[in-house]
Scaffold this active site. Structure first.
Site, PDB file in Angstrom:
ATOM      1  N   GLY A  25     -13.298   1.052   3.966  1.00  0.00           N
ATOM      2  CA  GLY A  25     -12.302   2.013   3.494  1.00  0.00           C
ATOM      3  C   GLY A  25     -13.002   3.358   3.423  1.00  0.00           C
ATOM      4  O   GLY A  25     -14.212   3.412   3.231  1.00  0.00           O
ATOM      5  N   TYR A  72       0.844  -1.198   0.000  1.00  0.00           N
ATOM      6  CA  TYR A  72       0.000   0.000   0.000  1.00  0.00           C
ATOM      7  C   TYR A  72       0.884   1.254   0.000  1.00  0.00           C
ATOM      8  O   TYR A  72       1.650   1.491   0.945  1.00  0.00           O
ATOM      9  CB  TYR A  72      -0.959   0.017   1.205  1.00  0.00           C
ATOM     10  N   ARG A 119     -12.686   7.516  -6.210  1.00  0.00           N
ATOM     11  CA  ARG A 119     -11.633   6.526  -6.422  1.00  0.00           C
ATOM     12  C   ARG A 119     -11.607   5.972  -7.852  1.00  0.00           C
ATOM     13  O   ARG A 119     -10.551   5.798  -8.440  1.00  0.00           O
ATOM     14  CB  ARG A 119     -11.781   5.369  -5.438  1.00  0.00           C
ATOM     15  N   SER A 164      -4.730 -14.313   1.220  1.00  0.00           N
ATOM     16  CA  SER A 164      -5.655 -13.384   0.582  1.00  0.00           C
ATOM     17  C   SER A 164      -5.805 -13.788  -0.875  1.00  0.00           C
ATOM     18  O   SER A 164      -4.797 -13.873  -1.596  1.00  0.00           O
ATOM     19  CB  SER A 164      -5.142 -11.946   0.706  1.00  0.00           C
TER      20      SER A 164
HETATM   21  P1  NDP Z   1     -14.784  -0.071  -0.134  1.00  0.00           P
HETATM   22  O1  NDP Z   1     -15.254  -0.997  -1.198  1.00  0.00           O
HETATM   23  O2  NDP Z   1     -15.724   0.236   0.964  1.00  0.00           O
HETATM   24  O3  NDP Z   1     -14.299   1.270  -0.848  1.00  0.00           O
HETATM   25  C1  NDP Z   1     -13.902   2.368  -0.060  1.00  0.00           C
HETATM   26  C2  NDP Z   1     -13.979   3.645  -0.890  1.00  0.00           C
HETATM   27  O4  NDP Z   1     -15.316   3.863  -1.351  1.00  0.00           O
HETATM   28  C3  NDP Z   1     -13.629   4.872  -0.062  1.00  0.00           C
HETATM   29  O5  NDP Z   1     -12.245   5.087   0.034  1.00  0.00           O
HETATM   30  C4  NDP Z   1     -14.379   5.962  -0.823  1.00  0.00           C
HETATM   31  O6  NDP Z   1     -13.646   6.224  -2.034  1.00  0.00           O
HETATM   32  C5  NDP Z   1     -15.679   5.230  -1.192  1.00  0.00           C
HETATM   33  N1  NDP Z   1     -16.695   5.285  -0.128  1.00  0.00           N
HETATM   34  C6  NDP Z   1     -16.785   4.483   0.989  1.00  0.00           C
HETATM   35  N2  NDP Z   1     -17.864   4.798   1.722  1.00  0.00           N
HETATM   36  C7  NDP Z   1     -18.490   5.814   1.088  1.00  0.00           C
HETATM   37  C8  NDP Z   1     -19.672   6.554   1.357  1.00  0.00           C
HETATM   38  N3  NDP Z   1     -20.416   6.307   2.427  1.00  0.00           N
HETATM   39  N4  NDP Z   1     -20.013   7.520   0.482  1.00  0.00           N
HETATM   40  C9  NDP Z   1     -19.283   7.783  -0.613  1.00  0.00           C
HETATM   41  N5  NDP Z   1     -18.149   7.118  -0.932  1.00  0.00           N
HETATM   42  C10 NDP Z   1     -17.755   6.129  -0.086  1.00  0.00           C
HETATM   43  O7  NDP Z   1     -13.484  -0.664   0.573  1.00  0.00           O
HETATM   44  P2  NDP Z   1     -11.954  -0.758   0.035  1.00  0.00           P
HETATM   45  O8  NDP Z   1     -11.908  -1.097  -1.390  1.00  0.00           O
HETATM   46  O9  NDP Z   1     -11.223   0.452   0.509  1.00  0.00           O
HETATM   47  O10 NDP Z   1     -11.458  -2.020   0.860  1.00  0.00           O
HETATM   48  C11 NDP Z   1     -11.385  -1.925   2.283  1.00  0.00           C
HETATM   49  C12 NDP Z   1     -10.035  -2.419   2.745  1.00  0.00           C
HETATM   50  O11 NDP Z   1      -9.854  -3.772   2.356  1.00  0.00           O
HETATM   51  C13 NDP Z   1      -8.819  -1.698   2.158  1.00  0.00           C
HETATM   52  O12 NDP Z   1      -8.563  -0.453   2.757  1.00  0.00           O
HETATM   53  C14 NDP Z   1      -7.738  -2.711   2.435  1.00  0.00           C
HETATM   54  O13 NDP Z   1      -7.353  -2.652   3.788  1.00  0.00           O
HETATM   55  C15 NDP Z   1      -8.476  -4.022   2.161  1.00  0.00           C
HETATM   56  N6  NDP Z   1      -8.222  -4.516   0.788  1.00  0.00           N
HETATM   57  C16 NDP Z   1      -7.585  -5.706   0.653  1.00  0.00           C
HETATM   58  C17 NDP Z   1      -7.293  -6.227  -0.585  1.00  0.00           C
HETATM   59  C18 NDP Z   1      -6.607  -7.532  -0.695  1.00  0.00           C
HETATM   60  O14 NDP Z   1      -6.187  -7.915  -1.809  1.00  0.00           O
HETATM   61  N7  NDP Z   1      -6.445  -8.263   0.380  1.00  0.00           N
HETATM   62  C19 NDP Z   1      -7.652  -5.507  -1.826  1.00  0.00           C
HETATM   63  C20 NDP Z   1      -8.363  -4.266  -1.580  1.00  0.00           C
HETATM   64  C21 NDP Z   1      -8.640  -3.809  -0.318  1.00  0.00           C
HETATM   65  P3  NDP Z   1     -13.604   7.680  -2.745  1.00  0.00           P
HETATM   66  O15 NDP Z   1     -14.052   8.720  -1.762  1.00  0.00           O
HETATM   67  O16 NDP Z   1     -12.193   7.833  -3.173  1.00  0.00           O
HETATM   68  O17 NDP Z   1     -14.522   7.552  -3.927  1.00  0.00           O
END
Ligand code: NDP
Length: 327
Positions: free
Chosen positions: A286, A54, A230, A154
């Site tokens: 996230g 990350y 994002r 994972s």
């Molecule tokens: P989400 O699918 O929840 O996406 C999060 C993103 O969505 C935010 O950063 C924001 O992006 C947007 N968002 C979230 N909530 C809201 C809301 N209420 N209103 C508007 N926009 C919103 O989760 P992630 O993809 O971040 O995954 C969570 C965690 O999982 C990661 O942080 C990581 O720790 C882990 N992960 C692990 C992986 C693996 O391969 N093991 C791969 C990916 C993630 P924005 O504002 O930029 O649009």
């Protein structure tokens, strides 16, 4: 906040946890990362997810800096890292699941996160070029050395996870406790079908990622796309291409109406839908802004609105329930 056992282990994780992919050390300022961690911890979140890749290690540095400033007792939270992709180095020894990279990645993560041990250490992807036995031995040894407490995988297949367990069984080693798969309304097969046996046989726990499909399942892409969303980021063009398609937008519109009817937001419904699966140990949230995390955590107040009838209505909108192979 409620706490769920990580599979058959004795470790209890908050049902909602918080991760730093794309955001920490990259999309957002460090001050915002700190505010988000404060909001999460104050709401009862006890698991913070991270990985060597990350922001090429910066995400761990930012989280480590924040943790070192807090007066949070080390025994009150769980911190993870993941090994496989490296942290930007181009040498062949700087990635994968060889003993060398596992040991070095763990040391580096401990330094960046400023902690003495990692609670959870994941193999971020399977490594086709390293024998699974080498990886299992390396993880077991790190546990013996007190550098990690639990290890997991994972995006491994059920077969690969079981191979790790067979090796562990054969040599009396500690096998993988948990898997970190993607799980959300649009991506379901691994969690709902592929792993269904191994929840029972080896007691697999799951900490699921992208519960809102990187924000797509918030409905925000239906309207005007702001530049800081994002899926507008160049590095995620490939994901935008998969998600931002007509078929998905139709589903989002209907899900949005349903969420409104239930007096909650679509992201809240999306989070609760993931939590409804009893094989999910923790849903990793996230967020790039405070309001998002506050909104998503608030979903917990509406749990009882997601009744079996509501789940049936969601199924009839999604029309993607994965099924077991027929013989
Ligand atoms: P989400 O699918 O929840 O996406 C999060 C993103 O969505 C935010 O950063 C924001 O992006 C947007 N968002 C979230 N909530 C809201 C809301 N209420 N209103 C508007 N926009 C919103 O989760 P992630 O993809 O971040 O995954 C969570 C965690 O999982 C990661 O942080 C990581 O720790 C882990 N992960 C692990 C992986 C693996 O391969 N093991 C791969 C990916 C993630 P924005 O504002 O930029 O649009």
């Amino acid at each position: 906040m409620e706490y769920r056992r990580l599979g058959k282990s004795g470790l209890k994780l908050s049902e909602l946890s918080f991760g730093s992919w794309i955001t920490f050390g990259n999309q957002i300022e460090d001050g915002m990362s700190e505010r988000l961690m404060d909001i999460a911890y104050d709401a009862g979140v006890n698991f913070f997810d991270n990985a060597e890749i990350y922001a090429d290690g910066k995400s761990e540095e930012v989280m480590g800096e924040i943790l070192s400033k807090k007066n949070w007792r080390r025994d009150s939270y769980v911190i993870s890292s993941k090994v496989f992709f490296g942290n930007g180095g181009k040498h062949p020894t700087q990635r994968g699941l060889s003993r060398k990279h596992i040991v070095e990645a763990c040391e580096q993560a401990l330094t960046r996160l400023k902690v003495d041990y990692l609670d959870l250490f994941y193999c971020h992807r399977p490594d086709k070029e390293t024998p699974i036995a080498e990886t299992v031995w390396s993880m077991h040894n790190l546990i013996q050395q007190g550098k990690i407490l639990y290890w997991g995988t994972s995006e491994w297949s059920a077969q690969e996870i079981m191979e790790a367990h067979m090796v562990a069984e054969k040599y009396g080693l500690i096998g993988p406790t948990m898997e970190q798969p993607q799980y959300n309304m649009l991506v379901r097969r691994k969690v709902e079908v592929e792993y269904s046996q191994i929840y029972k046989t080896v007691g697999l726990g799951t900490t699921i990622w992208s519960p809102l499909a990187s924000g797509f399942l918030t409905g925000k892409y239906l309207g005007k796309h702001a530049d800081d969303f994002r899926l507008k980021r160049d590095e995620l063009g490939w994901l935008a291409e998969i998600l931002l398609v007509e078929e998905n937008f139709e589903k989002i519109k209907e899900l949005n109406n349903l969420a409104e009817e239930l007096s909650m937001s679509l992201p809240q419904l999306g989070v609760l839908w993931c939590l409804n699966n009893e094989n999910v140990s923790s849903v990793i949230l996230g967020a790039s802004k405070e309001y998002q995390l506050i909104e998503n955590l608030k979903a917990l107040e509406f749990k009882d609105r997601v009744t079996p009838e509501v789940l049936d209505r969601i199924e009839s909108i999604l029309k993607n329930k994965p099924t077991h192979p027929q013989f």
